[in-house]
Design a protein around this motif. Structure first.
Motif, PDB file in Angstrom:
ATOM      1  N   GLN A 109     -34.517  75.766  -8.110  1.00  0.00           N
ATOM      2  CA  GLN A 109     -33.974  74.491  -7.651  1.00  0.00           C
ATOM      3  C   GLN A 109     -33.658  74.519  -6.153  1.00  0.00           C
ATOM      4  OE1 GLN A 109     -30.418  73.226  -9.683  1.00  0.00           O
ATOM      5  NE2 GLN A 109     -30.622  71.106  -8.999  1.00  0.00           N
ATOM      6  N   ASP A 110     -33.076  75.599  -5.687  1.00  0.00           N
ATOM      7  CA  ASP A 110     -32.757  75.714  -4.266  1.00  0.00           C
ATOM      8  C   ASP A 110     -34.017  75.689  -3.404  1.00  0.00           C
ATOM      9  OD1 ASP A 110     -30.093  75.844  -4.892  1.00  0.00           O
ATOM     10  OD2 ASP A 110     -30.009  78.043  -4.886  1.00  0.00           O
ATOM     11  N   GLU A 111     -35.064  76.340  -3.903  1.00  0.00           N
ATOM     12  CA  GLU A 111     -36.329  76.351  -3.164  1.00  0.00           C
ATOM     13  C   GLU A 111     -36.900  74.942  -3.053  1.00  0.00           C
ATOM     14  OE1 GLU A 111     -40.840  78.253  -3.530  1.00  0.00           O
ATOM     15  OE2 GLU A 111     -39.224  78.933  -4.884  1.00  0.00           O
ATOM     16  N   LEU A 113     -35.182  72.117  -3.032  1.00  0.00           N
ATOM     17  CA  LEU A 113     -34.354  71.334  -2.106  1.00  0.00           C
ATOM     18  C   LEU A 113     -34.656  71.654  -0.648  1.00  0.00           C
ATOM     19  CD1 LEU A 113     -30.937  71.512  -4.014  1.00  0.00           C
ATOM     20  CD2 LEU A 113     -32.551  69.593  -3.922  1.00  0.00           C
ATOM     21  N   ARG A 114     -35.210  72.829  -0.378  1.00  0.00           N
ATOM     22  CA  ARG A 114     -35.536  73.220   0.989  1.00  0.00           C
ATOM     23  C   ARG A 114     -36.909  72.716   1.442  1.00  0.00           C
ATOM     24  NH1 ARG A 114     -33.232  78.215  -0.760  1.00  0.00           N
ATOM     25  NH2 ARG A 114     -35.344  79.078  -1.010  1.00  0.00           N
TER      26      ARG A 114
END
Length: 339
Positions: A109-111, A113-114
């Motif tokens: 998920q963090d990847e 968002l980036r």
């Protein structure tokens, strides 16, 4: 609280007859409505074909099968869904089943968002290209297949009747299923001049001919069934031979035979031997009555060949214990003594 039960209503003979007649009328009305709909569709088909300079077959194909069904739905691609698709293509995310989505959300998920706008557009374009190469088949229900065949044959018969009136050509047509998956009864059609040709001249009824043609069309399936039957019969015969050969060897009598029905009286009591290692999931009975499953028979054959199932000479104590156990089974009705 007292239990409330609905009273049982007993209908009179007249009421039942009225209800039956009402159901029949509704059924006829439904069929008439369907026929009217098909007639209207046929008329609309001819109108569209004439006004747009198309063949009737072309219009029927689009109407009956539905050109819209052949087109995939157009919807805007979602960047997150496409990102999940891309990640799931990677080796570490393959074959995770239901846990794949949960794993994607937790780990990537963090990847996501980036990602920049350009990176998201690139992933969307990659997915769009992949989707174009994917072959999507049209799933047609069995009922729609039969309806399609019925309506097509109706149109063909109308054309053949028209052809006869225009040119005098006579036609015989037979249609039958070519697969056991299709629940279609054979259909015969003949114009008036050759309607009784097969029965009077060729000496064969139309239904008999249809049955033989259908059998010929699905002979691949029948051949497979026959091969299975022959293989099962071969395995049974092999087991029978092993059982008899081992029995003859252990008691020294070349004429001894296994008797499934009277196994205890004519084999166990007579020779003081018993079969050891018979699997619990297969009833102890004649193989022709136990199972026709090839896997079960192969398992039995393998166990006999590896001596996991074998004949065993009984000691006096073992024979006595076996007799007591049998008597208990007879007393409880678990088994029945056959004379």
């Amino acid at each position: 609280m007292p239990i409330h039960t609905c009273p049982k209503v007993v209908l009179s003979k007249e009421v039942r007859a009225t209800l039956r007649q009402s159901r029949q009328e509704k059924s006829h009305q439904f069929k008439d409505a369907l026929d009217d709909a098909w007639n209207q569709l046929d008329q609309a088909t001819k109108t569209i074909a004439t006004s747009h300079h198309k063949s009737v077959h072309h219009v029927q194909n689009d109407l009956y099968i539905g050109r819209g069904l052949l087109r995939s739905r157009h919807s805007k691609l979602n960047a997150w869904n496409v990102f999940c698709w891309k990640k799931n293509q990677e080796t570490e995310n393959c074959n995770q089943g239901r846990g794949a989505l949960k794993s994607l959300v937790q780990e990537h998920q963090d990847e996501y968002l980036r990602l920049s706008i350009d990176e998201q557009d690139n992933i969307l374009a990659e997915y769009a290209d992949w989707k174009k190469t994917k072959v999507t088949g049209l799933r047609v229900s069995m009922k729609s297949k039969v309806n399609n065949i019925s309506q097509t044959l109706k149109a063909v018969q109308n054309e053949l009747h028209s052809l006869k009136y225009r040119t005098g050509a006579e036609t015989i047509m037979y249609t039958m299923r070519g697969s056991t998956d299709l629940p279609l009864r054979g259909v015969t059609f003949a114009t008036e001049g050759v309607q009784h040709f097969m029965g009077s001249v060729m000496g064969i009824k139309n239904q008999d001919l249809i049955s033989k043609m259908e059998g010929f069309a699905v002979q691949g399936m029948k051949g497979a069934a026959m091969n299975h039957k022959e293989e099962v019969s071969t395995i049974r015969s092999k087991i029978h031979n092993i059982v008899n050969t081992e029995l003859q060897h252990i008691i020294g009598d070349p004429d001894a035979k296994m008797q499934w029905t009277h196994y205890f009286c004519n084999v166990v009591q007579r020779y003081k031997v018993a079969i050891e290692g018979w699997p619990d999931n297969i009833p102890f009975a004649n193989l022709s009555q136990v199972s026709s499953a090839r896997s079960g028979l192969k398992m039995l054959c393998s166990k006999w060949e590896s001596k996991k199932i074998k004949w065993k000479v009984l000691t006096d104590e073992e024979f006595k214990e076996l007799c007591l156990k049998r008597q208990e089974q007879l007393d409880t009705g678990e088994i029945v003594d056959r004379h």
